[in-house]
Design a protein around this motif. Structure first.
Motif, PDB file in Angstrom:
ATOM      1  N   ALA A  37       0.835  -1.206   0.000  1.00 21.53           N
ATOM      2  CA  ALA A  37       0.000   0.000   0.000  1.00 21.53           C
ATOM      3  C   ALA A  37       0.870   1.256   0.000  1.00 21.53           C
ATOM      4  O   ALA A  37       0.535   2.254  -0.651  1.00 21.53           O
ATOM      5  N   GLU A  38       1.984   1.214   0.727  1.00 20.91           N
ATOM      6  CA  GLU A  38       2.900   2.360   0.730  1.00 20.91           C
ATOM      7  C   GLU A  38       3.517   2.556  -0.655  1.00 20.91           C
ATOM      8  O   GLU A  38       3.706   3.694  -1.104  1.00 20.91           O
ATOM      9  N   ALA A  39       3.815   1.445  -1.333  1.00 19.03           N
ATOM     10  CA  ALA A  39       4.359   1.549  -2.688  1.00 19.03           C
ATOM     11  C   ALA A  39       3.342   2.172  -3.642  1.00 19.03           C
ATOM     12  O   ALA A  39       3.701   2.986  -4.499  1.00 19.03           O
ATOM     13  N   GLU A  40       2.075   1.829  -3.485  1.00 18.15           N
ATOM     14  CA  GLU A  40       1.027   2.420  -4.310  1.00 18.15           C
ATOM     15  C   GLU A  40       0.925   3.925  -4.057  1.00 18.15           C
ATOM     16  O   GLU A  40       0.705   4.713  -4.993  1.00 18.15           O
ATOM     17  N   ARG A  41       1.097   4.329  -2.796  1.00 18.58           N
ATOM     18  CA  ARG A  41       1.063   5.762  -2.493  1.00 18.58           C
ATOM     19  C   ARG A  41       2.236   6.483  -3.158  1.00 18.58           C
ATOM     20  O   ARG A  41       2.074   7.593  -3.696  1.00 18.58           O
ATOM     21  N   ASN A 107      -6.389   4.083   1.460  1.00 24.06           N
ATOM     22  CA  ASN A 107      -6.202   2.629   1.389  1.00 24.06           C
ATOM     23  C   ASN A 107      -5.098   2.180   2.335  1.00 24.06           C
ATOM     24  O   ASN A 107      -5.225   1.149   3.022  1.00 24.06           O
ATOM     25  N   LEU A 108      -4.018   2.950   2.406  1.00 25.80           N
ATOM     26  CA  LEU A 108      -2.914   2.620   3.305  1.00 25.80           C
ATOM     27  C   LEU A 108      -3.375   2.647   4.756  1.00 25.80           C
ATOM     28  O   LEU A 108      -3.046   1.746   5.544  1.00 25.80           O
ATOM     29  N   ALA A 109      -4.157   3.654   5.127  1.00 23.41           N
ATOM     30  CA  ALA A 109      -4.651   3.741   6.507  1.00 23.41           C
ATOM     31  C   ALA A 109      -5.559   2.568   6.844  1.00 23.41           C
ATOM     32  O   ALA A 109      -5.472   1.988   7.935  1.00 23.41           O
ATOM     33  N   ASN A 110      -6.424   2.195   5.899  1.00 27.17           N
ATOM     34  CA  ASN A 110      -7.324   1.065   6.136  1.00 27.17           C
ATOM     35  C   ASN A 110      -6.563  -0.242   6.296  1.00 27.17           C
ATOM     36  O   ASN A 110      -6.876  -1.059   7.170  1.00 27.17           O
ATOM     37  N   ILE A 111      -5.563  -0.443   5.455  1.00 29.28           N
ATOM     38  CA  ILE A 111      -4.790  -1.681   5.522  1.00 29.28           C
ATOM     39  C   ILE A 111      -3.989  -1.742   6.812  1.00 29.28           C
ATOM     40  O   ILE A 111      -3.892  -2.801   7.450  1.00 29.28           O
TER      41      ILE A 111
END
Length: 203
Positions: A37-41, A107-111
């Motif tokens: 998720a961090e990579a997507e950000r 999305n990162l926060a949710n994951i």
């Protein structure tokens, strides 16, 4: 449950380790899901920078040589052009990229929250299942075993009825079944904890 082990007779006892039950440290913050998720950000941020760069209007500088026929001379000429921001300047793509960053951050926060809860639940379930297994092995099984031994001895000596012996055998089987269920629950809980831990960087 006996079909899972490929046998026809009911399982009376269970011994040995099904999986590695060694407690492991879990840091949900470095799980594979969080890192993806961090990579997507980061990709979303790079996309925004790319769209912002595409919107910039850079001035152009030119140099050239000009022949002046009337004077029979050669002159060096130069010029500067500066585009005027008359048109859109890529605003639509920039706003879309910013929306992509907001979506990636959400999305990162949710994951992160989801992995944190899963890890906490897995640790709690392992601890609870292990406590139950230890309690059964330490007290319930020895007590049921001893009660069955005494009932058999009393039955042989004529001091206990067949019904009493059958009751002791039933209690012993129930204790063994409870231990099997507890060990299975322990194995499943440990497997879930292992899945969370396995997502982490081994470093």
């Amino acid at each position: 449950m006996v079909s899972l082990f490929g046998v026809t007779d009911p399982v009376q006892s269970l011994s040995g380790g099904l999986i590695d039950l060694t407690p492991r440290l879990v840091n949900p913050g470095i799980s594979l899901e969080v890192r993806l998720a961090e990579a997507e950000r980061l990709v979303a941020e790079a996309t925004l920078r790319q769209e912002q760069a595409a919107s910039r209007l850079d001035p152009a500088v030119g140099l050239g040589i000009r022949h002046v026929r009337e004077a029979g001379a050669v002159a060096l000429v130069g010029g500067v052009s500066l585009p005027l921001p008359v048109f859109d300047r890529n605003r639509g793509n920039i706003e879309a990229a910013r929306a992509g960053i907001r979506s990636a951050e959400a999305n990162l926060a949710n994951i992160r929250a989801s992995v944190q809860v899963r890890a906490a639940n897995a640790v709690t379930n392992v601890q609870s299942a292990t406590t139950r297994v230890e309690a059964l092995e330490r007290s319930a099984i020895p007590e049921a075993t001893e009660a069955l031994r005494l009932s058999r001895l009393a039955y042989i000596q004529g001091r206990a009825s067949l019904v009493e012996l059958l009751d002791a055998q039933s209690a012993y089987r129930e204790a063994q079944a409870a231990l099997i269920d507890a060990r299975l629950a322990q194995a499943l809980a440990t497997a879930e904890l292992g899945r969370v831990a396995a997502q982490q960087d081994p470093q």
